[in-house]
Design an enzyme around this catalytic site. Structure first.
Site, short mmCIF file in Angstrom:
data_model
loop_
_atom_site.label_atom_id
_atom_site.label_comp_id
_atom_site.label_asym_id
_atom_site.label_seq_id
_atom_site.Cartn_x
_atom_site.Cartn_y
_atom_site.Cartn_z
N ARG A 171 0.84 -1.20 0.00
CA ARG A 171 0.00 0.00 0.00
C ARG A 171 0.87 1.24 0.00
NH1 ARG A 171 -5.16 -1.48 3.57
NH2 ARG A 171 -6.24 -2.37 1.79
N GLN A 175 -0.96 2.43 -6.02
CA GLN A 175 -2.41 2.58 -5.84
C GLN A 175 -3.21 2.14 -7.06
OE1 GLN A 175 -2.85 6.56 -4.33
NE2 GLN A 175 -3.75 5.82 -2.43
N ASP A 220 -3.80 -1.72 -7.40
CA ASP A 220 -4.30 -2.40 -6.21
C ASP A 220 -5.65 -3.07 -6.46
OD1 ASP A 220 -5.17 -3.13 -3.72
OD2 ASP A 220 -4.73 -1.22 -2.76
N SER A 229 -8.33 -2.82 -3.52
CA SER A 229 -9.10 -1.57 -3.46
C SER A 229 -10.13 -1.51 -4.57
CB SER A 229 -8.18 -0.36 -3.59
OG SER A 229 -7.37 -0.25 -2.46
N TYR A 278 -3.86 -0.67 7.63
CA TYR A 278 -4.54 -1.84 8.17
C TYR A 278 -4.76 -1.75 9.68
CZ TYR A 278 -3.85 -4.38 3.79
OH TYR A 278 -3.89 -4.79 2.49
P1 NAD Z 1 -9.57 -3.73 5.31
O1 NAD Z 1 -10.36 -4.36 4.24
O2 NAD Z 1 -8.36 -4.43 5.79
O3 NAD Z 1 -10.53 -3.52 6.58
C1 NAD Z 1 -11.75 -2.82 6.46
C2 NAD Z 1 -11.90 -1.84 7.59
O4 NAD Z 1 -12.24 -2.53 8.81
C3 NAD Z 1 -10.66 -1.01 7.91
O5 NAD Z 1 -10.97 0.36 7.83
C4 NAD Z 1 -10.31 -1.43 9.34
O6 NAD Z 1 -9.73 -0.38 10.07
C5 NAD Z 1 -11.66 -1.81 9.87
N1 NAD Z 1 -11.65 -2.63 11.09
C6 NAD Z 1 -10.81 -3.65 11.43
N2 NAD Z 1 -11.12 -4.13 12.64
C7 NAD Z 1 -12.20 -3.42 13.10
C8 NAD Z 1 -12.99 -3.46 14.29
N3 NAD Z 1 -12.72 -4.31 15.26
N4 NAD Z 1 -14.00 -2.56 14.39
C9 NAD Z 1 -14.27 -1.68 13.40
N5 NAD Z 1 -13.57 -1.60 12.26
C10 NAD Z 1 -12.54 -2.46 12.11
O7 NAD Z 1 -9.18 -2.25 4.91
P2 NAD Z 1 -9.12 -1.60 3.47
O8 NAD Z 1 -10.46 -1.26 3.02
O9 NAD Z 1 -8.34 -2.48 2.58
O10 NAD Z 1 -8.30 -0.25 3.66
C11 NAD Z 1 -7.96 0.35 4.85
C12 NAD Z 1 -7.15 1.63 4.60
O11 NAD Z 1 -6.03 1.43 3.75
C13 NAD Z 1 -7.96 2.73 3.97
O12 NAD Z 1 -7.79 3.88 4.74
C14 NAD Z 1 -7.38 2.94 2.62
O13 NAD Z 1 -7.41 4.29 2.22
C15 NAD Z 1 -5.95 2.49 2.82
N6 NAD Z 1 -5.42 2.00 1.53
C16 NAD Z 1 -4.30 2.57 1.01
C17 NAD Z 1 -3.81 2.13 -0.22
C18 NAD Z 1 -2.56 2.75 -0.83
O14 NAD Z 1 -2.06 3.72 -0.33
N7 NAD Z 1 -2.03 2.17 -1.92
C19 NAD Z 1 -4.42 1.09 -0.89
C20 NAD Z 1 -5.56 0.51 -0.32
C21 NAD Z 1 -6.04 0.98 0.89
#
Ligand code: NAD
Length: 375
Positions: free
Chosen positions: A120, A125, A128, A131, A228
Protein backbone atom coordinates in the site's frame (compact mmCIF):
# COMPACT_ATOMS: atom_id res chain seq x y z
CA UNK A 1 6.08 -10.01 -26.04
CA UNK A 2 3.00 -12.20 -26.16
CA UNK A 3 0.42 -11.89 -23.39
CA UNK A 4 -2.06 -14.74 -22.78
CA UNK A 5 -5.41 -14.08 -21.09
CA UNK A 6 -7.06 -17.09 -19.45
CA UNK A 7 -10.74 -17.87 -19.25
CA UNK A 8 -11.68 -18.30 -15.59
CA UNK A 9 -13.07 -21.42 -13.96
CA UNK A 10 -16.85 -21.74 -13.47
CA UNK A 11 -18.22 -19.37 -10.81
CA UNK A 12 -15.85 -16.53 -11.65
CA UNK A 13 -17.53 -13.92 -13.81
CA UNK A 14 -14.64 -11.51 -14.19
CA UNK A 15 -12.10 -11.23 -16.95
CA UNK A 16 -8.41 -10.33 -16.51
CA UNK A 17 -8.38 -8.26 -19.69
CA UNK A 18 -10.84 -6.08 -21.56
CA UNK A 19 -10.75 -4.73 -25.13
CA UNK A 20 -9.46 -1.49 -23.60
CA UNK A 21 -6.43 -3.13 -21.99
CA UNK A 22 -5.81 -5.26 -25.09
CA UNK A 23 -5.44 -2.02 -27.07
CA UNK A 24 -3.19 -0.53 -24.41
CA UNK A 25 -0.93 -3.59 -24.41
CA UNK A 26 -0.81 -3.46 -28.21
CA UNK A 27 0.29 0.17 -27.96
CA UNK A 28 3.23 -1.04 -25.85
CA UNK A 29 4.13 -3.40 -28.68
CA UNK A 30 2.67 -6.58 -27.14
CA UNK A 31 0.57 -9.20 -28.88
CA UNK A 32 -2.45 -10.41 -26.88
CA UNK A 33 -3.99 -13.90 -27.16
CA UNK A 34 -7.30 -14.39 -25.35
CA UNK A 35 -8.77 -17.79 -24.52
CA UNK A 36 -12.15 -18.29 -26.16
CA UNK A 37 -15.10 -17.27 -23.94
CA UNK A 38 -12.96 -15.24 -21.49
CA UNK A 39 -15.27 -12.23 -21.35
CA UNK A 40 -18.62 -14.00 -21.72
CA UNK A 41 -19.84 -13.34 -18.15
CA UNK A 42 -18.58 -9.75 -18.22
CA UNK A 43 -20.55 -8.88 -21.38
CA UNK A 44 -17.43 -8.95 -23.57
CA UNK A 45 -17.77 -11.07 -26.72
CA UNK A 46 -14.82 -12.85 -28.31
CA UNK A 47 -15.39 -10.60 -31.33
CA UNK A 48 -14.93 -7.51 -29.09
CA UNK A 49 -11.48 -8.81 -28.15
CA UNK A 50 -10.72 -9.53 -31.80
CA UNK A 51 -11.77 -6.03 -32.84
CA UNK A 52 -9.37 -4.67 -30.22
CA UNK A 53 -6.57 -6.59 -31.91
CA UNK A 54 -6.39 -9.80 -29.84
CA UNK A 55 -6.19 -13.31 -31.21
CA UNK A 56 -8.91 -15.54 -29.75
CA UNK A 57 -8.40 -19.28 -29.51
CA UNK A 58 -7.76 -22.28 -27.29
CA UNK A 59 -5.86 -22.03 -24.00
CA UNK A 60 -3.06 -24.07 -25.53
CA UNK A 61 -2.69 -21.63 -28.40
CA UNK A 62 -2.86 -18.64 -26.07
CA UNK A 63 -0.16 -20.04 -23.77
CA UNK A 64 2.23 -21.00 -26.56
CA UNK A 65 5.11 -18.53 -26.60
CA UNK A 66 3.46 -16.20 -24.04
CA UNK A 67 5.82 -14.38 -21.69
CA UNK A 68 2.95 -13.09 -19.54
CA UNK A 69 -0.21 -14.95 -18.47
CA UNK A 70 -3.07 -12.91 -17.04
CA UNK A 71 -5.79 -14.41 -14.84
CA UNK A 72 -8.32 -13.27 -12.24
CA UNK A 73 -7.88 -16.32 -9.95
CA UNK A 74 -4.79 -18.49 -10.00
CA UNK A 75 -5.55 -21.51 -12.23
CA UNK A 76 -4.82 -25.14 -11.46
CA UNK A 77 -1.17 -25.58 -12.53
CA UNK A 78 -2.18 -28.70 -14.49
CA UNK A 79 -4.28 -26.49 -16.77
CA UNK A 80 -1.17 -24.48 -17.68
CA UNK A 81 0.57 -27.32 -19.52
CA UNK A 82 2.46 -25.86 -22.45
CA UNK A 83 3.19 -22.51 -20.75
CA UNK A 84 6.71 -21.19 -21.28
CA UNK A 85 9.11 -21.65 -18.38
CA UNK A 86 9.72 -18.30 -16.66
CA UNK A 87 6.49 -16.78 -18.00
CA UNK A 88 4.91 -14.33 -15.55
CA UNK A 89 1.59 -15.51 -14.10
CA UNK A 90 -0.25 -12.41 -12.89
CA UNK A 91 -3.53 -12.41 -10.92
CA UNK A 92 -5.17 -12.93 -7.53
CA UNK A 93 -3.34 -16.13 -6.60
CA UNK A 94 -4.59 -16.50 -3.00
CA UNK A 95 -1.13 -17.69 -1.89
CA UNK A 96 -1.92 -18.70 1.69
CA UNK A 97 -5.05 -20.73 1.00
CA UNK A 98 -3.78 -22.12 -2.30
CA UNK A 99 -0.24 -22.91 -1.41
CA UNK A 100 -0.25 -26.21 -3.30
CA UNK A 101 -1.01 -24.27 -6.49
CA UNK A 102 1.88 -21.92 -5.78
CA UNK A 103 4.12 -24.97 -5.45
CA UNK A 104 2.79 -26.14 -8.82
CA UNK A 105 3.66 -22.79 -10.42
CA UNK A 106 7.19 -23.09 -9.03
CA UNK A 107 7.55 -26.61 -10.40
CA UNK A 108 6.37 -25.41 -13.80
CA UNK A 109 9.11 -22.76 -13.70
CA UNK A 110 6.61 -19.90 -13.78
CA UNK A 111 7.14 -16.57 -12.07
CA UNK A 112 3.91 -16.24 -10.09
CA UNK A 113 2.93 -12.70 -9.05
CA UNK A 114 0.16 -12.33 -6.44
CA UNK A 115 -1.55 -9.02 -7.11
CA UNK A 116 -3.38 -9.04 -3.75
CA UNK A 117 -0.03 -8.63 -2.02
CA UNK A 118 0.58 -5.29 -3.71
CA UNK A 119 2.09 -2.98 -1.06
CA UNK A 120 0.00 0.00 0.00
CA UNK A 121 2.28 2.68 -1.32
CA UNK A 122 1.29 5.65 -3.44
CA UNK A 123 3.08 4.29 -6.52
CA UNK A 124 1.04 1.08 -6.38
CA UNK A 125 -2.41 2.58 -5.84
CA UNK A 126 -3.47 2.16 -9.47
CA UNK A 127 -2.36 -1.50 -9.36
CA UNK A 128 -4.30 -2.40 -6.21
CA UNK A 129 -6.89 -5.10 -6.97
CA UNK A 130 -8.09 -5.23 -3.35
CA UNK A 131 -9.10 -1.57 -3.46
CA UNK A 132 -10.68 -1.67 -6.90
CA UNK A 133 -12.79 -4.71 -6.05
CA UNK A 134 -13.65 -3.63 -2.46
CA UNK A 135 -14.94 -0.32 -3.73
CA UNK A 136 -17.48 -2.10 -5.95
CA UNK A 137 -18.33 -4.56 -3.17
CA UNK A 138 -19.13 -1.67 -0.82
CA UNK A 139 -21.52 -0.23 -3.39
CA UNK A 140 -23.18 -3.57 -4.11
CA UNK A 141 -23.61 -4.35 -0.40
CA UNK A 142 -25.89 -1.32 -0.07
CA UNK A 143 -27.80 -2.20 -3.24
CA UNK A 144 -28.32 -5.77 -2.00
CA UNK A 145 -29.40 -4.51 1.42
CA UNK A 146 -31.91 -2.15 -0.20
CA UNK A 147 -33.27 -5.01 -2.31
CA UNK A 148 -33.75 -7.26 0.73
CA UNK A 149 -35.29 -4.49 2.87
CA UNK A 150 -39.02 -4.05 2.80
CA UNK A 151 -38.92 -0.28 3.14
CA UNK A 152 -37.61 2.69 1.17
CA UNK A 153 -34.34 4.47 2.00
CA UNK A 154 -35.18 8.17 1.63
CA UNK A 155 -37.62 10.20 3.63
CA UNK A 156 -40.71 10.66 1.47
CA UNK A 157 -43.44 13.17 2.17
CA UNK A 158 -46.47 12.06 0.24
CA UNK A 159 -50.16 12.87 0.21
CA UNK A 160 -50.68 9.54 1.96
CA UNK A 161 -48.28 10.47 4.72
CA UNK A 162 -44.58 10.51 5.50
CA UNK A 163 -42.12 7.66 5.21
CA UNK A 164 -39.19 8.03 7.56
CA UNK A 165 -35.64 7.55 6.25
CA UNK A 166 -33.74 4.30 6.72
CA UNK A 167 -31.05 4.31 9.40
CA UNK A 168 -27.94 2.60 8.09
CA UNK A 169 -24.81 1.84 10.09
CA UNK A 170 -21.45 0.96 8.48
CA UNK A 171 -18.91 -0.90 10.61
CA UNK A 172 -15.39 -0.79 9.19
CA UNK A 173 -14.61 2.27 7.10
CA UNK A 174 -11.92 1.11 4.69
CA UNK A 175 -12.36 1.16 0.93
CA UNK A 176 -15.61 -0.86 0.94
CA UNK A 177 -17.05 0.97 3.95
CA UNK A 178 -16.41 4.41 2.45
CA UNK A 179 -18.18 3.43 -0.77
CA UNK A 180 -21.05 1.92 1.26
CA UNK A 181 -21.46 5.22 3.12
CA UNK A 182 -21.40 7.23 -0.11
CA UNK A 183 -23.92 4.92 -1.80
CA UNK A 184 -26.30 4.86 1.16
CA UNK A 185 -26.17 8.66 1.40
CA UNK A 186 -27.03 8.94 -2.31
CA UNK A 187 -30.02 6.68 -1.75
CA UNK A 188 -31.24 8.94 1.03
CA UNK A 189 -30.47 6.90 4.14
CA UNK A 190 -29.43 8.41 7.47
CA UNK A 191 -25.91 7.03 7.77
CA UNK A 192 -23.60 6.48 10.72
CA UNK A 193 -20.29 4.62 10.76
CA UNK A 194 -17.53 3.34 13.00
CA UNK A 195 -13.95 2.09 12.75
CA UNK A 196 -11.00 1.47 15.05
CA UNK A 197 -8.67 3.75 13.08
CA UNK A 198 -8.97 7.37 14.16
CA UNK A 199 -8.23 8.70 10.65
CA UNK A 200 -11.61 7.45 9.48
CA UNK A 201 -13.56 9.87 11.69
CA UNK A 202 -12.89 12.77 9.36
CA UNK A 203 -13.55 10.61 6.29
CA UNK A 204 -16.96 9.63 7.67
CA UNK A 205 -17.80 13.25 8.36
CA UNK A 206 -16.65 14.38 4.94
CA UNK A 207 -19.22 12.03 3.39
CA UNK A 208 -21.96 13.59 5.52
CA UNK A 209 -22.34 10.59 7.85
CA UNK A 210 -22.20 10.50 11.64
CA UNK A 211 -19.09 8.98 13.29
CA UNK A 212 -19.81 6.60 16.17
CA UNK A 213 -16.57 5.95 18.05
CA UNK A 214 -15.37 4.32 21.25
CA UNK A 215 -14.27 7.36 23.25
CA UNK A 216 -13.00 6.01 26.57
CA UNK A 217 -10.41 3.51 25.24
CA UNK A 218 -7.79 4.49 22.64
CA UNK A 219 -8.22 2.99 19.17
CA UNK A 220 -5.59 2.95 16.43
CA UNK A 221 -3.95 6.32 15.86
CA UNK A 222 -4.13 7.66 12.33
CA UNK A 223 -4.37 5.20 9.43
CA UNK A 224 -2.72 2.22 11.15
CA UNK A 225 0.30 0.43 9.66
CA UNK A 226 -0.15 0.29 5.87
CA UNK A 227 -3.75 1.41 6.36
CA UNK A 228 -4.54 -1.84 8.17
CA UNK A 229 -6.13 -2.46 11.56
CA UNK A 230 -4.79 -4.91 14.13
CA UNK A 231 -6.64 -6.95 16.71
CA UNK A 232 -7.92 -4.68 19.50
CA UNK A 233 -7.34 -5.13 23.25
CA UNK A 234 -10.02 -6.94 25.30
CA UNK A 235 -10.72 -3.58 26.96
CA UNK A 236 -11.37 -1.93 23.59
CA UNK A 237 -13.50 -4.86 22.42
CA UNK A 238 -15.67 -4.56 25.54
CA UNK A 239 -16.12 -0.82 25.07
CA UNK A 240 -16.93 -1.37 21.39
CA UNK A 241 -19.51 -4.06 22.24
CA UNK A 242 -21.25 -1.64 24.64
CA UNK A 243 -21.22 1.10 22.03
CA UNK A 244 -22.67 -1.22 19.39
CA UNK A 245 -25.36 -2.50 21.77
CA UNK A 246 -26.58 1.01 22.36
CA UNK A 247 -26.58 1.96 18.69
CA UNK A 248 -27.60 -1.12 16.78
CA UNK A 249 -31.11 -1.52 18.17
CA UNK A 250 -31.99 1.78 16.48
CA UNK A 251 -30.63 0.75 13.06
CA UNK A 252 -32.54 -0.68 10.10
CA UNK A 253 -29.55 -1.78 8.05
CA UNK A 254 -26.01 -2.62 9.09
CA UNK A 255 -23.14 -3.17 6.64
CA UNK A 256 -20.05 -4.73 8.21
CA UNK A 257 -16.69 -4.73 6.41
CA UNK A 258 -14.12 -5.12 9.23
CA UNK A 259 -11.04 -7.15 8.37
CA UNK A 260 -7.66 -7.73 9.99
CA UNK A 261 -4.95 -8.98 7.59
CA UNK A 262 -3.85 -12.55 8.25
CA UNK A 263 -6.54 -13.19 10.88
CA UNK A 264 -10.16 -14.14 10.94
CA UNK A 265 -12.55 -11.20 10.88
CA UNK A 266 -13.28 -9.54 14.24
CA UNK A 267 -16.68 -10.42 15.73
CA UNK A 268 -18.55 -7.12 16.00
CA UNK A 269 -22.20 -8.15 16.41
CA UNK A 270 -23.43 -10.94 18.67
CA UNK A 271 -26.61 -12.95 18.24
CA UNK A 272 -28.18 -11.13 21.20
CA UNK A 273 -27.41 -7.79 19.56
CA UNK A 274 -29.04 -8.99 16.32
CA UNK A 275 -32.11 -9.84 18.43
CA UNK A 276 -32.45 -6.18 19.51
CA UNK A 277 -32.97 -5.04 15.91
CA UNK A 278 -36.44 -4.51 14.55
CA UNK A 279 -37.82 -7.45 12.51
CA UNK A 280 -37.32 -6.78 8.81
CA UNK A 281 -33.89 -5.23 9.39
CA UNK A 282 -31.04 -6.30 7.15
CA UNK A 283 -27.36 -6.96 7.85
CA UNK A 284 -24.85 -7.41 5.03
CA UNK A 285 -21.64 -9.00 6.28
CA UNK A 286 -18.87 -8.30 3.78
CA UNK A 287 -16.39 -10.13 6.00
CA UNK A 288 -18.35 -13.39 5.62
CA UNK A 289 -15.57 -15.19 3.75
CA UNK A 290 -13.10 -14.33 6.51
CA UNK A 291 -15.38 -15.81 9.19
CA UNK A 292 -17.85 -12.95 9.44
CA UNK A 293 -18.27 -9.88 11.66
CA UNK A 294 -21.72 -11.06 12.69
CA UNK A 295 -22.62 -14.13 14.74
CA UNK A 296 -24.74 -16.42 12.57
CA UNK A 297 -23.39 -15.23 9.20
CA UNK A 298 -23.12 -17.99 6.60
CA UNK A 299 -20.75 -17.13 3.75
CA UNK A 300 -22.52 -17.05 0.40
CA UNK A 301 -25.96 -17.38 1.97
CA UNK A 302 -28.85 -15.28 3.21
CA UNK A 303 -30.17 -16.41 6.61
CA UNK A 304 -32.83 -15.07 8.96
CA UNK A 305 -32.23 -14.65 12.70
CA UNK A 306 -34.78 -13.06 15.05
CA UNK A 307 -36.59 -11.68 11.99
CA UNK A 308 -33.40 -10.01 10.76
CA UNK A 309 -31.99 -10.96 7.34
CA UNK A 310 -28.25 -11.58 7.45
CA UNK A 311 -26.55 -11.66 4.06
CA UNK A 312 -23.19 -13.44 4.12
CA UNK A 313 -21.75 -11.60 1.15
CA UNK A 314 -18.97 -13.35 -0.69
CA UNK A 315 -17.04 -11.66 -3.48
CA UNK A 316 -19.72 -9.12 -4.39
CA UNK A 317 -17.50 -7.63 -7.09
CA UNK A 318 -18.33 -10.70 -9.16
CA UNK A 319 -21.93 -9.58 -9.41
CA UNK A 320 -20.78 -6.40 -11.19
CA UNK A 321 -18.66 -8.32 -13.67
CA UNK A 322 -18.34 -5.67 -16.37
CA UNK A 323 -17.13 -2.94 -14.03
CA UNK A 324 -15.06 -5.22 -11.81
CA UNK A 325 -13.35 -6.67 -14.90
CA UNK A 326 -12.66 -3.20 -16.26
CA UNK A 327 -10.98 -2.11 -13.03
CA UNK A 328 -9.18 -5.41 -12.42
CA UNK A 329 -7.85 -5.46 -15.98
CA UNK A 330 -6.62 -1.88 -15.61
CA UNK A 331 -4.88 -2.79 -12.35
CA UNK A 332 -2.98 -5.53 -14.22
CA UNK A 333 -2.18 -3.19 -17.11
CA UNK A 334 -1.02 -0.42 -14.75
CA UNK A 335 1.31 -2.87 -13.02
CA UNK A 336 2.84 -4.34 -16.19
CA UNK A 337 3.15 -1.02 -18.01
CA UNK A 338 4.90 0.57 -15.01
CA UNK A 339 7.63 -2.05 -15.35
CA UNK A 340 7.67 -2.14 -19.16
CA UNK A 341 11.14 -2.04 -20.61
CA UNK A 342 10.95 -0.61 -24.12
CA UNK A 343 14.24 -2.11 -25.26
CA UNK A 344 13.40 -5.54 -23.93
CA UNK A 345 9.85 -5.20 -25.26
CA UNK A 346 8.31 -6.56 -22.06
CA UNK A 347 8.14 -6.13 -18.29
CA UNK A 348 11.46 -6.11 -16.42
CA UNK A 349 11.07 -6.82 -12.71
CA UNK A 350 14.06 -5.69 -10.62
CA UNK A 351 14.73 -8.00 -7.65
CA UNK A 352 15.16 -5.09 -5.25
CA UNK A 353 11.94 -3.27 -6.13
CA UNK A 354 9.49 -2.96 -3.23
CA UNK A 355 6.53 -4.02 -5.37
CA UNK A 356 8.34 -6.96 -6.96
CA UNK A 357 9.57 -8.20 -3.58
CA UNK A 358 6.07 -8.04 -2.15
CA UNK A 359 4.18 -9.84 -4.90
CA UNK A 360 6.66 -12.30 -6.44
CA UNK A 361 5.90 -15.79 -5.13
CA UNK A 362 7.99 -18.08 -7.30
CA UNK A 363 11.06 -17.80 -9.50
CA UNK A 364 13.45 -20.28 -11.15
CA UNK A 365 11.55 -23.27 -9.80
CA UNK A 366 11.40 -22.10 -6.18
CA UNK A 367 9.08 -20.31 -3.78
CA UNK A 368 10.86 -17.03 -3.08
CA UNK A 369 8.37 -14.89 -1.14
CA UNK A 370 9.32 -14.48 2.52
CA UNK A 371 5.65 -14.66 3.57
CA UNK A 372 5.65 -18.23 2.21
CA UNK A 373 9.10 -19.38 3.30
CA UNK A 374 9.95 -20.20 6.92
CA UNK A 375 11.72 -17.32 8.68
P1 NAD B 1 -9.57 -3.73 5.31
O1 NAD B 1 -10.36 -4.36 4.24
O2 NAD B 1 -8.36 -4.43 5.79
O3 NAD B 1 -10.53 -3.52 6.58
C1 NAD B 1 -11.75 -2.82 6.46
C2 NAD B 1 -11.90 -1.84 7.59
O4 NAD B 1 -12.24 -2.53 8.81
C3 NAD B 1 -10.66 -1.01 7.91
O5 NAD B 1 -10.97 0.36 7.83
C4 NAD B 1 -10.31 -1.43 9.34
O6 NAD B 1 -9.73 -0.38 10.07
C5 NAD B 1 -11.66 -1.81 9.87
N1 NAD B 1 -11.65 -2.63 11.09
C6 NAD B 1 -10.81 -3.65 11.43
N2 NAD B 1 -11.12 -4.13 12.64
C7 NAD B 1 -12.20 -3.42 13.10
C8 NAD B 1 -12.99 -3.46 14.29
N3 NAD B 1 -12.72 -4.31 15.26
N4 NAD B 1 -14.00 -2.56 14.39
C9 NAD B 1 -14.27 -1.68 13.40
N5 NAD B 1 -13.57 -1.60 12.26
C10 NAD B 1 -12.54 -2.46 12.11
O7 NAD B 1 -9.18 -2.25 4.91
P2 NAD B 1 -9.12 -1.60 3.47
O8 NAD B 1 -10.46 -1.26 3.02
O9 NAD B 1 -8.34 -2.48 2.58
O10 NAD B 1 -8.30 -0.25 3.66
C11 NAD B 1 -7.96 0.35 4.85
C12 NAD B 1 -7.15 1.63 4.60
O11 NAD B 1 -6.03 1.43 3.75
C13 NAD B 1 -7.96 2.73 3.97
O12 NAD B 1 -7.79 3.88 4.74
C14 NAD B 1 -7.38 2.94 2.62
O13 NAD B 1 -7.41 4.29 2.22
C15 NAD B 1 -5.95 2.49 2.82
N6 NAD B 1 -5.42 2.00 1.53
C16 NAD B 1 -4.30 2.57 1.01
C17 NAD B 1 -3.81 2.13 -0.22
C18 NAD B 1 -2.56 2.75 -0.83
O14 NAD B 1 -2.06 3.72 -0.33
N7 NAD B 1 -2.03 2.17 -1.92
C19 NAD B 1 -4.42 1.09 -0.89
C20 NAD B 1 -5.56 0.51 -0.32
C21 NAD B 1 -6.04 0.98 0.89
Amino acid sequence: MKIAVLKEAAGETRSAATPETVKKFAALGAEVAVEKGTGADASIADSDFEEAGAKVGSRKDALKGAGVILCVNGPDPVSLAGAEADALLVGALDPIRRRERVEGYATAGLQALAMEWMPRITRAQSMDILSSQSNLAGYKAVIDAAAAYGRAFPMMMTAAGTISPTKLFVMGVGVAGLQAIATAKRLGAQVSATDVRSATREQIQSLGAKPIFVENVAGIEGEGAGGYATEMSPEYQKAQAELVSGHIAKQDIVITTALIPGRSAPRLISDSQVATMRPGSVIVDLAAEAGGNVEGTVSGQQVEKHGVTIIGASNLARSLAADSSALFARNLYNFLSAFWDKEQGGPALPDDDEIVKAIRLTQSGKIVNERLTPA
